[in-house]
Write a protein that holds these residues in place. Structure first.
Motif: not given
Length: 321
Positions: A124-125, A127-129, A132, A170, A174-175, A178
């Motif tokens: 998951d990390w 994918k996030w990277y 991003a 960003y 995003s926060w 989420m």
């Protein structure tokens, strides 16, 4: 950035061309992605009124729009970009700041911080990277407009100020997404943003979200029409591509490069699946960033290169991702 990579890797011309074209391919898909998002947005807003929209025609027209303006000259494109950039950034800042404020202060808020962070997942990390890096690193393309500025020194100074808005937009947006986009129907950009914005924008949420998406997509398309021909033009001047891409009209239009970028955007539009387009073009973009970091490390003895070993670390991390 792609033309800077070719200078960093001038001892490896094939690798330099590969990296630059990977970056170019990452950007050239952007108008078609935005056209698909905008068409879906128009369709979503017209369906409750019982009005059908010509989906294919709209997608082609919205993809072609910024390139048609670009064929009129760089000044016309610069004015179009200004028309989009002010409201796009304004709505994004409003969404970020007001959303964070509502999360922090409202009694109806689920809380600024989640009650549980869950466990770390490497996949998951990664994918996030991946996504991003694709998004945040693209902000450097704003510097291309310095070339058209009549007061380039002031423009560069303004870019230094704008840099501080990037974390707000960003991280803040995003926060908010989420914490508030929890509806099971929030599967697309409009639904996700509408679900998130409704608590603090109330009845105006639908209109404001529509404007936010529209201006942001049109801004991205205009930026692409400005940047992609410049990449091909400079690659041609540096001997990496055919000289035909170096042709410039009397009005300063990079005609062959512009038309080629438009045709590739149409190819992405025929492809049609946003998730697949982003995954494929995002991979080529990430590889170009990886080679940028490798190029910085390979030039570690040059006075203009900072933190060369950190760049090598990023290169390794991006290769792993």
């Amino acid at each position: 950035t792609p033309n800077y990579i070719t200078r960093l890797l001038n001892n490896y011309p094939s690798l330099a061309r590969y990296a630059a074209l990977g970056y170019f391919w990452g950007w050239v898909s952007f108008p078609s992605i935005n056209a698909i998002v905008l068409t879906d947005l128009i369709k979503t807003n017209l369906e409750p009124l019982g009005i059908s929209s010509p989906e294919t025609l709209l997608r082609i027209a919205l993809t072609a729009l910024p390139f048609i303006v670009a064929l009129s000259g760089t000044r016309a494109l610069g004015i179009l970009h200004l028309v989009f950039v002010v409201p796009a950034v304004g709505f994004l800042l409003l969404f970020s700041i007001q959303g964070l404020g509502w999360l922090a202060l409202s009694p109806d808020s689920p809380g600024l911080l989640p009650s549980s962070w869950g466990s770390f997942d490497l996949r998951d990390w990664a994918k996030w990277y991946f996504f991003a890096a694709y998004a945040v690193c693209a902000c450097e393309t704003a510097t291309s407009f310095v070339a058209d500025s009549r007061h380039s020194g002031k423009t560069l100074g303004f870019l230094s100020f704008v840099t501080w808005l990037i974390p707000i937009v960003y991280l803040g947006s995003s926060w908010v997404l989420m914490r508030l986009s929890i509806s099971p129907t929030a599967g697309d950009a409009y639904a996700s943003l509408l679900t998130s914005a409704s608590p603090f924008w109330g009845q105006s949420a639908s209109s404001l979200v529509t404007l936010l998406i529209a201006f942001s997509c049109l801004l991205g398309a205009a930026t692409t029409a400005s940047n992609t021909p410049r990449i091909l033009h400079q690659l041609a001047l540096d001997g990496y591509l055919s000289p035909v891409f170096g042709v410039v009209s009397r009005r300063g239009v990079l005609g062959p490069a512009l038309i080629f970028a438009f045709l590739l955007s149409l190819l992405c539009l025929i492809w049609g699946e946003i998730a697949e387009i982003v995954a494929i073009t995002g991979t080529s973009y990430l590889i170009s960033l990886m080679l940028l970091h490798f190029g910085l490390w390979s030039r570690r003895g040059s006075p203009e290169v900072r933190w060369a070993w950190l760049s090598l670390g990023f290169c390794g991390m991006e290769a792993a991702v």
